[in-house]
Structure formats: C-alpha cells, structure tokens
Design a protein around this motif. Structure first.
Motif, mmCIF file in Angstrom:
data_model
loop_
_atom_site.group_PDB
_atom_site.id
_atom_site.type_symbol
_atom_site.label_atom_id
_atom_site.label_comp_id
_atom_site.label_asym_id
_atom_site.label_seq_id
_atom_site.Cartn_x
_atom_site.Cartn_y
_atom_site.Cartn_z
ATOM 1 N N TYR A 172 6.090 2.645 0.373
ATOM 2 C CA TYR A 172 5.129 1.559 0.566
ATOM 3 C C TYR A 172 5.310 0.823 1.891
ATOM 4 O O TYR A 172 6.436 0.541 2.308
ATOM 5 C CB TYR A 172 5.255 0.528 -0.575
ATOM 6 C CG TYR A 172 5.070 1.119 -1.942
ATOM 7 C CD1 TYR A 172 3.805 1.235 -2.504
ATOM 8 C CD2 TYR A 172 6.165 1.593 -2.663
ATOM 9 C CE1 TYR A 172 3.633 1.788 -3.765
ATOM 10 C CE2 TYR A 172 6.007 2.157 -3.923
ATOM 11 C CZ TYR A 172 4.732 2.257 -4.466
ATOM 12 O OH TYR A 172 4.575 2.811 -5.706
ATOM 13 N N ALA A 189 -4.771 5.722 -1.476
ATOM 14 C CA ALA A 189 -4.099 4.503 -1.024
ATOM 15 C C ALA A 189 -4.701 3.274 -1.698
ATOM 16 O O ALA A 189 -3.990 2.327 -2.039
ATOM 17 C CB ALA A 189 -4.183 4.381 0.492
ATOM 18 N N GLY A 246 -3.146 0.316 -3.735
ATOM 19 C CA GLY A 246 -2.886 -0.888 -2.958
ATOM 20 C C GLY A 246 -3.112 -2.151 -3.768
ATOM 21 O O GLY A 246 -4.003 -2.220 -4.610
ATOM 22 N N VAL A 282 0.848 -1.196 0.000
ATOM 23 C CA VAL A 282 0.000 0.000 0.000
ATOM 24 C C VAL A 282 0.884 1.248 0.000
ATOM 25 O O VAL A 282 1.838 1.336 0.784
ATOM 26 C CB VAL A 282 -0.942 0.014 1.215
ATOM 27 C CG1 VAL A 282 -1.763 1.302 1.259
ATOM 28 C CG2 VAL A 282 -1.873 -1.193 1.177
ATOM 29 N N SER A 304 -0.051 7.286 7.096
ATOM 30 C CA SER A 304 0.295 5.978 7.665
ATOM 31 C C SER A 304 -0.921 5.258 8.231
ATOM 32 O O SER A 304 -1.051 4.037 8.073
ATOM 33 C CB SER A 304 1.370 6.126 8.746
ATOM 34 O OG SER A 304 0.930 6.947 9.805
ATOM 35 N N ALA A 328 -2.993 4.007 5.362
ATOM 36 C CA ALA A 328 -2.340 2.845 4.752
ATOM 37 C C ALA A 328 -2.564 1.587 5.582
ATOM 38 O O ALA A 328 -2.747 0.493 5.031
ATOM 39 C CB ALA A 328 -0.846 3.108 4.591
ATOM 40 N N SER A 373 -4.400 -1.578 4.207
ATOM 41 C CA SER A 373 -3.668 -2.850 4.250
ATOM 42 C C SER A 373 -4.534 -3.952 4.840
ATOM 43 O O SER A 373 -4.588 -5.078 4.312
ATOM 44 C CB SER A 373 -2.391 -2.696 5.080
ATOM 45 O OG SER A 373 -1.467 -1.836 4.458
#
Length: 315
Positions: free
Chosen positions: A38, A149, A305, A17, A105, A108, A112
């Motif tokens: 990533y 993302a 992603g 991601v 973050s 992500a 994820s």
C-alpha cells in the motif's frame, strides 16, 4: 451567484491504495488483481496557491514535489471535474509500491489523488464509484490497474459507449500471490510499443479461451491456474526487453508454477494454488536464479482504496 466554498484550511484526509497486477497472463488490458502492498498519504487543505509535497519511501528524491506530481494533478483533475476551485495542498506521501516494476504505481497515484479529492469535497460534491473510475481511466489511459486499485479483489474492466465499467469478483481462498521484484525497471509505454497492432486469429482465440478459464481458476478452481495463465498476445513480444524476466517466467512455468509478467513488467507474478506451493516457488528462485529478485508474499486486497478524515495523531 455565490462561489462554491473551498475546503476549510486545515481539513485533512488519509488515503490508502493497494498495489495491483494487471493482465494476469492472458487478460491483456482487462484483468487486474489488488495486492496487499500500500501507498499511504495525508492530504491537507491549505489557503489557495500554497503547495507542499513531502515524499518518503519509494521514489523519494525522484518524485516531483511541485504541481507536476501525479497525485497533485489527479486532485486538481477531480476538482475541475466537480466544478470546484482547487485549494492549496499539503501532501505527505509514504510510498511502498515499487515504481516502474509492473505493480501499478502510477495507477495507485492517480487513485490516491482522486480519493483525496473525494474526501476533501465530501459534504459539498459526492464523487461516486462510477465517476471515480471514469476520471481514473481518463488520467491513466486504461482501466485495468485503476479498477482493482479503487475496488479491490479481482476485477474485469472494459469500456463501452457509456465509459469504463468493471465487475469485481472474489478470489478463491486457495490462491496465494507471490511477486518477484527485480532491481531493474521498465517503462509501460516502451513495453506497449513492442507489441504488434495485429495478431494471428489463432492467437486471439487462444487468449479468449485462457482468459475465460482464468476467471474460473481464480474464483473456483486454482488447480487450473497453470493452463489458465498461458498467453500469446503480449508477453513473448516484450521478452526481448526483459530477458531476465522472461527466463524467470519460463523457469517457474517449467516447474509447474503459474508465473506471468506482472503488468508491463519487469516483476513476475506467481499465482500459487496454496501457501505451500508459494514457498516452493520462492525457494526455487532463491536457489536457482543468479539475478537478485525480492520475494513479496502477498494477499489479495479485498477493500481497494480507502479515504477517511484525518486528525493529527490519529492512526
């Protein structure tokens, strides 16, 4: 009624991601850009009740290694939304996206987890793009980071009566992103609390014009990026909490660079109109700024992603 099967123990998926930068100056809570940094993880189904979390890279030692881990919570959220029982999990995360620096973050981590769930549920329940965006927005609270993302590129995100929506656009090949990352961090919730609930009408009109111009600058006319990244809705209100960030943004803009606060900060995003100008910005910061900043010369991520089946030893 027969219970839905759990993912077979030992089944693994690999997720990748990108980092994101939201707002891009005037596009508050609307515009986002995927960048070529990533987080990667491998998630393996285990017998129910088991949980193993291993984290290296960014956040190692700080990121929770139990059920409160944001990736684990996002996987559980997707399984619940799909009406399926949660399996046990082994999560092996390699984090590269800086934490608390305005590079997406937490978004992500949410994406994820949702993509890992998508991979583990594949063949039983299919989680489509609209569902993933809806779940990610519910978890993150707003779609401006999770949309790029998930889908990559430049995204416009909004919410209507049917839920969160997005439009992905292709960025002009002349746009060269550069992110300056400081050692300090900034809480997104703190940054948002510094903004007023109401703004003057002329400021709102100002940002509407610049947001429209920014779409043209990023997709067709990079030479307009300096004017297009002007903002009156959020950056000035947050400056008191990030004085080094504010000074850097102002110094870069005074030299003609399209510099903005990346997301909630404190990182600074420069949207240079070519690789040469990007090098000039990096040299300026290296020579003229006392506070240490890490320079990340990045590309726009166009894929977003990804998730795929994973076998031990595969690359």
């Amino acid at each position: 009624m027969t219970a839905a099967p759990l993912p077979e123990p030992g089944r693994s998926v690999q997720v990748r991601v990108p980092a994101t930068s939201a707002n891009l100056g005037p596009g508050f809570d609307t515009l986002g850009l995927a960048l070529s940094v990533y987080d990667e993880l491998v998630v393996t189904a285990l017998p129910p009740g088991q949980l193993e979390v291993d984290v290296d890279g960014e956040g190692m030692g700080d990121v929770p290694r139990d059920g409160s881990n944001l990736v684990v919570r996002s996987i559980a959220y997707a399984f619940e939304a799909a009406g399926r029982r949660m399996p046990g999990l082994r999560l092996q995360a390699h984090n590269v996206i800086p934490h608390g620096r305005g590079m997406g973050s937490s978004g992500a981590a949410v994406v994820s987890g949702l993509l890992a769930a998508k991979g583990l549920l594949s063949g039983d329940v299919e989680l489509g793009p609209e569902t993933l965006l809806r779940l990610a927005t519910e978890l993150e609270g707003h779609p401006d980071n999770v949309a790029p993302a998930l889908f990559g590129g430049l995204t416009i995100a909004w919410v209507d009566e049917t839920g969160p929506q997005h439009k992905k656009l292709t960025v002009h090949r002349g746009v060269s992103p550069l992110v300056f990352v400081p050692e300090s961090t900034m809480s997104t919730s703190v940054a948002r609390s510094l903004q007023p609930l109401q703004v003057p009408r002329e400021d709102a009109v100002f940002n509407v014009s610049r947001s429209a111009l920014l779409i043209a600058a990023l997709t067709q006319s990079p030479e307009l990026l300096l004017a297009a990244t002007e903002d009156k809705l959020h950056q000035s209100y947050r400056a008191q909490a990030m004085p080094d960030t504010d000074r850097l943004v102002q110094a870069l803009r005074a030299r003609g660079f399209a510099a903005v606060v990346s997301g909630a900060g404190p990182s600074v995003l420069v949207l240079a109109d070519g690789p040469g100008r990007r090098l000039e910005a990096a040299a300026l910061v290296s020579d003229a700024v006392d506070t240490p900043w890490e320079s990340l010369m990045l590309a726009v991520d166009v894929k977003g992603g990804t998730v795929r089946e994973y076998a031990e030893g595969s690359t």
